[in-house]
Design a protein around this motif. Structure first.
Motif, short mmCIF file in Angstrom:
data_model
loop_
_atom_site.label_atom_id
_atom_site.label_comp_id
_atom_site.label_asym_id
_atom_site.label_seq_id
_atom_site.Cartn_x
_atom_site.Cartn_y
_atom_site.Cartn_z
N SER A 1 0.79 -0.96 -0.07
CA SER A 1 0.04 0.10 -0.09
C SER A 1 0.98 1.72 0.03
N GLY A 2 0.03 2.35 -0.90
CA GLY A 2 0.94 3.21 -0.54
C GLY A 2 2.72 3.56 -1.86
N LYS B 1 1.03 2.43 -7.32
CA LYS B 1 0.36 1.82 -7.96
C LYS B 1 -1.29 2.81 -8.48
N SER B 2 -1.22 3.21 -7.61
CA SER B 2 -3.12 3.73 -8.37
C SER B 2 -2.45 5.33 -9.12
N THR B 3 -2.03 5.25 -8.88
CA THR B 3 -1.21 6.45 -9.03
C THR B 3 -0.30 6.39 -10.21
N1 ATP Z 1 -2.56 13.95 -4.08
C1 ATP Z 1 -2.15 13.54 -3.42
N2 ATP Z 1 -1.80 14.08 -2.57
C2 ATP Z 1 -0.71 13.69 -1.62
N3 ATP Z 1 0.13 12.70 -0.76
C3 ATP Z 1 -0.08 11.32 -2.33
C4 ATP Z 1 -1.68 12.19 -3.03
N4 ATP Z 1 -1.87 10.67 -4.06
C5 ATP Z 1 -1.30 10.09 -3.79
N5 ATP Z 1 -0.35 10.45 -2.92
C6 ATP Z 1 0.14 9.78 -1.65
O1 ATP Z 1 1.01 8.97 -3.26
C7 ATP Z 1 1.48 7.22 -2.73
C8 ATP Z 1 1.13 6.70 -3.63
O2 ATP Z 1 -0.17 6.51 -3.62
P1 ATP Z 1 -1.12 5.68 -4.62
O3 ATP Z 1 -2.18 6.00 -4.15
O4 ATP Z 1 -0.53 5.32 -5.53
O5 ATP Z 1 -0.83 4.34 -3.88
P2 ATP Z 1 -1.29 2.30 -3.65
O6 ATP Z 1 0.05 2.33 -4.53
O7 ATP Z 1 -2.63 2.77 -4.92
O8 ATP Z 1 -1.63 2.19 -3.14
P3 ATP Z 1 -3.02 1.58 -2.39
O9 ATP Z 1 -2.24 -0.51 -2.52
O10 ATP Z 1 -3.30 1.20 -0.82
O11 ATP Z 1 -3.86 1.77 -2.69
C9 ATP Z 1 1.22 7.82 -1.40
O12 ATP Z 1 2.14 8.12 -0.36
C10 ATP Z 1 0.16 9.01 -1.17
O13 ATP Z 1 -0.07 9.57 -0.16
#
Ligand code: ATP
Ligand code: MG
Lengths: 228, 418
Positions: free
Chosen positions: A42-43, A46-48
């Motif tokens: 998590s974090g 991936k979503s980004t």
């Molecule tokens: N709009 C934003 N502003 C500030 N920080 C952000 C923003 N969007 C994402 N982050 C940060 O970027 C990092 C990556 O976020 P992301 O959502 O891509 O994680 P993820 O891999 O999809 O996690 P998960 O498995 O929990 O969905 C995280 O540390 C998050 O806090």
């Protein structure tokens, strides 16, 4: 030519004075018709990454190209058209419109493409039937279970026959059986229709349908393995 | 696609029923006020012009003293003018003409109990008999007391008296009065042929002569007989002219005015269209002023729509993100929100127009009851169309700013909004 080509992608979020480096120099190439699984804690970003792949967001630096076309060079409206015609997005949080029925939610991408009403309705019903929601087409999102909402989101992603489906944890809320149906659906899209699928998942079942698994950690690719 | 946007906007309005209704109420109060005021104004105008048309007829014009009508109204100058009535009757396009001239004269009546003659200075009016035969709508129904009559065209040295003056001069029908004219002219002895009846409530009868010395205190004699006492007319109050059938009244009136002025008559010709446009100017100025005041409440309604739309945009930030993620252009988002606010305006407009028309009908009835007239209820199609269009526009314009903000939101930020 690869369908998607990312090079040196970084994405920084600014929070007041500090920066969050969500992606830190990421290279990724995705070929037409393959299924890629994105994994990582998590974090890890991936979503980004998915948002950048789907032209919903722009990287802080680096280059992204879709079908050989550099995304930086496209106008906002061209990006909208690209999203509408070529990309189907299944969001981690579903993102259904709460005031619209399941059917209308699935029709939404077709409305903006100008698909005639009849055709739209028929296609929406067909897709909802495919994901096992034939008897839920009139329900509003808040009248559906989490798994049902997820399936509506999947049906919506398929509405415009996109070239690439980007699914953020598509089976995260589903039981093994329903999850299996959805995964089979995604696999068939790739095998039968040559569509490209990228899915974020923690589910070993989902990993099994992927041709390639990419692991992220702290905004970088740490491991890339080809599945059998 | 427009239909789909209507559906999308409509579903959002229905989703927050109470707030939408409150917003709509803000709009329709203003619209109701504006529509009601304008409708009542139009109704009054219609009523007045109808009344004028009834009296005037479209084939008649009036010659009034110059400067007594319209923008060029002046206080200087006499309110009596010179006129050659015989010449006017021969003017091309003139069918008949009748005039009224007035003098104050020394009049003697009959002796009282002590043998003293009743006498005094009294207003004497010369009326063309045509006034009664051809212009009865102007004169109204003049009634004489039983046993008397009004004078006719063949009459010459006869008089009709107001009730009051008859009592003062101690004369009855069949008796005589003596009127002295200019010094170089002989006195004439008039036979009284009729005495004007007073109305049931004791007031003198209303009619053409209302606004001039009350008819009960006036002596009426034939117009032509005035000449024997005071010579050619220099003292005309008003002239009525009927044009020949098929002639353009305004043309004849303009020509009559020009030629009469050339002959030394200080007159202004007033036609039906002059009067109705003068009435129109006054009533529409008044109703525009009132509607302008009511328009302030419309402005308040517009701000209400804007406020609601800002809230709506904020609440639906995520939805906007979703729509943009699945292929909505900025222009699509803009249209959906503008349609949404325009629809609220339009609904306010429809409700407001209906209520406004209803209110104006009620108001007309009340005003009509108060002044004892029937006031026309006017539902002007132009007003209704303009109001409905205007209310949609009001909503749309009020929604434009919030809608632009909505359409400019970056997709990912909008999606993240909770
Ligand atoms: N709009 C934003 N502003 C500030 N920080 C952000 C923003 N969007 C994402 N982050 C940060 O970027 C990092 C990556 O976020 P992301 O959502 O891509 O994680 P993820 O891999 O999809 O996690 P998960 O498995 O929990 O969905 C995280 O540390 C998050 O806090
Ligand atoms: Mg995520």
């Amino acid at each position: 030519m690869p369908l998607l080509e990312l090079a040196g992608i970084t994405k920084d979020y600014r929070l007041g004075k500090t920066f969050v480096h969500a992606l830190r120099g990421l290279d990724l190439t995705i070929e037409q018709g393959e299924i890629v699984a994105l994994m990582g804690p998590s974090g890890s970003g991936k979503s980004t990454l998915m948002h950048i792949l789907g032209a919903l967001d722009t990287p802080t630096s680096g280059t992204a190209a879709f079908d050989g076309q550099s995304l930086q060079q496209l106008s906002e409206n061209q990006l909208v058209t690209l999203r509408g015609r070529k990309v189907g997005f299944v969001f981690q949080t579903f993102n259904l419109v709460p005031t619209l029925s399941a059917q209308k939610n699935v029709e939404l991408p077709m409305i903006f493409l100008g698909v005639p009403k009849r055709k739209r309705a028929a296609r929406a019903k067909e897709l909802l039937t495919k994901v096992g929601l034939a008897d839920r087409i009139r329900h509003k999102p808040n009248e559906l279970s989490g798994g049902e909402r997820q399936r509506v989101a999947i049906a919506r992603a398929l509405a415009n026959n996109p070239e690439i489906i980007l699914a953020d944890e598509p089976t995260g809320n589903l039981d093994t059986e329903t999850g299996g149906t959805i995964l089979e659906l995604l696999r068939r899209l790739s095998v039968d229709d040559g569509r490209t699928v990228v899915l974020v998942t923690h589910d070993p079942e989902a990993v099994r349908i992927a041709g390639r698994v990419i692991r992220l950690r702290d905004g970088r690719t740490v491991e890339e393995t080809a599945n059998a | 696609m427009l239909r789909d946007f209507l559906v999308l906007a409509g579903s959002s309005i229905l989703h927050r029923k109470i707030r939408s209704w409150l917003t709509v109420i803000g709009v329709f109060i203003g619209i109701t006020a504006v529509v009601a005021l304008i409708s009542v104004g139009l109704g009054l105008e219609r009523t007045i012009t109808d009344e004028v048309a009834k009296v005037f007829g479209v084939d008649t014009f009036v010659l009034a003293p110059r400067g007594s009508f319209g923008a060029a109204r002046t206080s200087e100058g006499s309110n009596q003018y010179a006129l050659d009535l015989e010449w006017l009757r021969t003017l091309d396009g003139v069918l008949t003409a009748a005039a009224v001239r007035q003098r104050t004269a020394f009049v003697q009546g009959q002796p009282g109990p002590e043998g003293r003659l009743a006498q005094g200075f009294l207003p004497v009016m010369g009326l063309s008999p045509e006034l009664i035969t051809s212009f009865s709508s102007f004169v109204g129904s003049l009634e004489v007391e039983p046993g008397g009559r009004l004078f006719q065209e063949a009459d010459s040295v006869v008089a009709v008296l107001g009730r009051e003056v008859a009592t003062r001069l101690r004369v009855d029908v069949g008796q005589t009065i003596v009127i002295a004219g200019d010094a170089d002219k002989p006195e004439l002895t008039f036979t009284v042929v009729g005495i004007l009846a007073t109305a049931d409530d004791g007031r003198p009868q209303q009619g053409f002569t209302s606004g001039m010395p009350a008819s009960a205190t006036t002596i009426y004699i034939p117009y032509d007989t005035m000449e024997s006492l005071w010579g050619a007319a220099q003292d005309v109050l008003v002239t009525l002219v009927r044009t020949a059938p098929g002639r353009d009244v305004d043309e004849v009136a303009n020509r009559a005015q020009a030629e009469l002025r050339a002959r030394g008559s200080r007159v202004t010709a007033i036609t039906y269209s002059d009067i109705s446009s003068a009435i129109g100017t006054v009533t529409s100025t008044v109703s525009a002023f009132l509607a302008g005041i009511a328009g302030i409440s419309l402005l308040v309604g517009g701000v209400g729509v804007m406020n609601t739309m800002f809230t709506s945009v904020l609440e639906r930030t995520k939805e906007i993100g979703i729509m943009k993620a699945v292929g909505a252009k900025n222009s699509h988002i803009l249209s959906i929100f503008v349609i949404e606010s325009g629809m609220m305006g339009l609904v306010g407009g429809i409700v407001g127009t209906l209520l406004g028309l209803g209110l104006s009908a009620v108001a007309s009835a009340i005003i009509g009851r108060m002044f004892d007239v029937r006031i026309a209820v006017v539902a002007s199609p132009v007003l209704i169309t303009a109001t409905l269009g205007g209310s949609f526009l009001l909503g749309a314009v009020a929604g434009l700013w919030p809608a632009r903000r909505a359409s400019k939101l970056p997709v990912v930020d909008a999606l993240r909004y909770e």
